[in-house]
Write a protein that holds these residues in place. Sequence first.
Motif, PDB file in Angstrom:
ATOM      1  N   MET A  65       0.840  -1.208   0.000  1.00 52.23           N
ATOM      2  CA  MET A  65       0.000   0.000   0.000  1.00 52.23           C
ATOM      3  C   MET A  65       0.873   1.254   0.000  1.00 52.23           C
ATOM      4  N   TYR A  66       1.904   1.207   0.835  1.00 48.83           N
ATOM      5  CA  TYR A  66       2.813   2.357   0.977  1.00 48.83           C
ATOM      6  C   TYR A  66       3.532   2.656  -0.349  1.00 48.83           C
ATOM      7  N   TRP A 109      -1.989  -7.440  -6.637  1.00 43.72           N
ATOM      8  CA  TRP A 109      -0.967  -6.383  -6.732  1.00 43.72           C
ATOM      9  C   TRP A 109      -1.463  -5.213  -7.576  1.00 43.72           C
ATOM     10  N   GLU A 110      -2.201  -5.519  -8.635  1.00 49.59           N
ATOM     11  CA  GLU A 110      -2.742  -4.424  -9.455  1.00 49.59           C
ATOM     12  C   GLU A 110      -3.714  -3.578  -8.638  1.00 49.59           C
ATOM     13  N   ALA A 111      -4.542  -4.266  -7.828  1.00 52.16           N
ATOM     14  CA  ALA A 111      -5.506  -3.529  -7.002  1.00 52.16           C
ATOM     15  C   ALA A 111      -4.799  -2.641  -5.979  1.00 52.16           C
ATOM     16  N   PHE A 112      -3.589  -3.052  -5.586  1.00 57.65           N
ATOM     17  CA  PHE A 112      -2.813  -2.227  -4.656  1.00 57.65           C
ATOM     18  C   PHE A 112      -2.088  -1.085  -5.374  1.00 57.65           C
ATOM     19  N   GLY A 113      -2.215  -1.018  -6.690  1.00 61.93           N
ATOM     20  CA  GLY A 113      -1.648   0.114  -7.425  1.00 61.93           C
ATOM     21  C   GLY A 113      -0.276  -0.128  -8.013  1.00 61.93           C
ATOM     22  N   ARG A 134      11.477  15.258   3.582  1.00 64.44           N
ATOM     23  CA  ARG A 134      12.231  14.341   4.465  1.00 64.44           C
ATOM     24  C   ARG A 134      11.334  13.697   5.507  1.00 64.44           C
ATOM     25  N   PHE A 135      10.030  13.774   5.306  1.00 65.81           N
ATOM     26  CA  PHE A 135       9.115  13.206   6.297  1.00 65.81           C
ATOM     27  C   PHE A 135       8.126  12.250   5.633  1.00 65.81           C
ATOM     28  N   PHE A 136       7.901  11.099   6.252  1.00 65.61           N
ATOM     29  CA  PHE A 136       7.090  10.048   5.629  1.00 65.61           C
ATOM     30  C   PHE A 136       5.974   9.592   6.561  1.00 65.61           C
ATOM     31  N   GLN A 137       4.766   9.975   6.216  1.00 64.93           N
ATOM     32  CA  GLN A 137       3.579   9.468   6.898  1.00 64.93           C
ATOM     33  C   GLN A 137       3.373   8.032   6.403  1.00 64.93           C
ATOM     34  N   THR A 138       3.337   7.073   7.319  1.00 64.98           N
ATOM     35  CA  THR A 138       3.235   5.671   6.870  1.00 64.98           C
ATOM     36  C   THR A 138       1.818   5.125   6.980  1.00 64.98           C
ATOM     37  N   GLY A 139       0.896   5.918   7.530  1.00 65.54           N
ATOM     38  CA  GLY A 139      -0.410   5.338   7.826  1.00 65.54           C
ATOM     39  C   GLY A 139      -0.288   4.405   9.029  1.00 65.54           C
ATOM     40  N   ILE A 140      -1.383   3.747   9.365  1.00 64.57           N
ATOM     41  CA  ILE A 140      -1.394   2.897  10.575  1.00 64.57           C
ATOM     42  C   ILE A 140      -0.759   1.559  10.225  1.00 64.57           C
TER      43      ILE A 140
END
Lengths: 283, 320
Positions: free
Chosen positions: A164-165, A202-206, B56-62
Amino acid sequence: MEKKSIEDLQKICTQLRRDVLRMVHAVQSGHPGAPLGCAEFFVALYFDQLRHNPDFKMNGKGEDLFFLSNGHLSAGWYSVLARSGYFPVEELKTFRKLNSRLQGHPATHEHLPGIRIASGSLGQGLSVALGAAQTKKLNGDDKLVYILMGDGELQEGQVWEAAMYAAHYGVDNLIATVDYNGQQIDGPTTKIMDLKNLKAKWEAFGWEVIETKNGNDLKSVMEGLEKAKSLTGKGKPIMNLLYTEMGYGVDFMVGTHKWHGSPPNDEQLAKALGQLEETLGDY
Amino acid sequence: MSLDLKFTYTEKKDTRSGFGDGFLEAGRRNPNVVGLCADLIGSLKMGDFQKEFPERFFQTGIAEANMIGLAAGMTIGGKIPFAGTFANFATGRVYDQIRQSVAYSDKNVKICASHAGLTLGEDGATHQILEDLGMMKMLPHMTVINPCDYNQTKAATLAIAEHEGPVYLRFGRPSWPIFTPTDQKFEIGKAWKMIDGKDVTIFATGHLVWEAVVAEAMLRAEGIHAEVINIHTIKPLDEEAILESVAKTGCAVSAEEHQINGGLGDSIAQTLIRHNPAPLEYVGVNDSFGESGTPTQLLEKYGLNAENIVKAAKRALERK
């Protein structure tokens, strides 16, 4: 490094398989199945794709980086690292022995050249690779980050946090490969915990997803990695689904989970080595 | 009765703000300092850094497990990542990620953990981690720091940016007296003798250093002279300072906002048992979870305030 012919690369694949079998046989422990299936990937990556320097520097600035998330493929990785000049081939004989740099699972602790993070506890590598890829961007370093994961490993939740990230931040200097052999320790993935439609996931995750249908054909693997590279820099992380056969190269080991974590005995080793010609010289 | 305190304060502030201000300053001093946070930027006071250095800052979510891995990866190529979340999610939730990707791999990651201990307050036991110091100190390579007020937390944050190697920095939520100097030098691994004494030593860490300062004045009013030592670094532990003090006083109290099992007191006991087995009394949480309440109520109910330090000191004295 000078580009090698496909015949020469094939010879390295065969030698890598011999190395793996002899290493796990010598200590009667380790994981032969998956590295046998990933020989073409390891060789295509290290001898054809990676822009790297075997004169190892941890920070990897100005180089392509590779991370092995499924650390139990260590025997295969150690072989390709040694065969491409990171450390003496002779050192392969210390695999999994006391006071060795070649730990059962890869580690940085003993300072083995080529290793940048410990792996073994599954599901962590993609996060690490993403962090390294983002540092490359911050540093204005245009080289790429590669990572190999197992398919069973995708059952770990952290992988999907990372998936997701990666899409959220458009980490497009990363090429992830999944060793899609359909096997894990307890049996086929379809029985243990079905991965269902991985491409769609994986496609659904972008992610941008490519499939390398014959992961044990060197030319196909090289073409797949080449295609993956051509897709970098376009705002999406790249997923290369690499269809392999666990245990490939040895007729009685191929296509089953039984050799995931079991070493061959003397007789089985002799039989297996009989099917794999010594091409570069055993360690 | 008004107490004759050796340290006083005019202002209260949360230690997490000390972290936030130190983090911003560290970012200004070193362009390699980067930040990550798992959807708690406001709570961790990381917003000023994010605003000044958005790239330089990364919000990662939960997603704390991913955050730890990202931080480990970011060190490859020279970044110094500060990864922040609540102490519960920064340790127990991601222990294996810290163990493999950070500690065993010896990565220069700073794990920044807020809302530690009972003084988190009303959110209750799910969030009040009391085991984090123990988990972190058990990890080889890990440095473990638990500062006591705003100023010390800010100084510690600046110090860990310059320290090479993995660090666990623990701080908290409540508004707390600021009783240590501004712009102090923070020396990792070096205990600070705040008050000289001869009868008993109080070794305190985190928020309970203030309670120890109050306890010292209460004891002195009864003619007992306690030495107060601020153990901001749980690991590496300043064994020399501990042994030197106990050689003089002959008994000790440990005070921490943590389980007795695995906490600072345990580390001190290990030191004493090997070199000078003097009486030691623990002030800490006795094998239980916390609950909702105000910080002051909770410290009282679970026996972690100045009154309890006084009682423990008297018990230690009786055993001399």
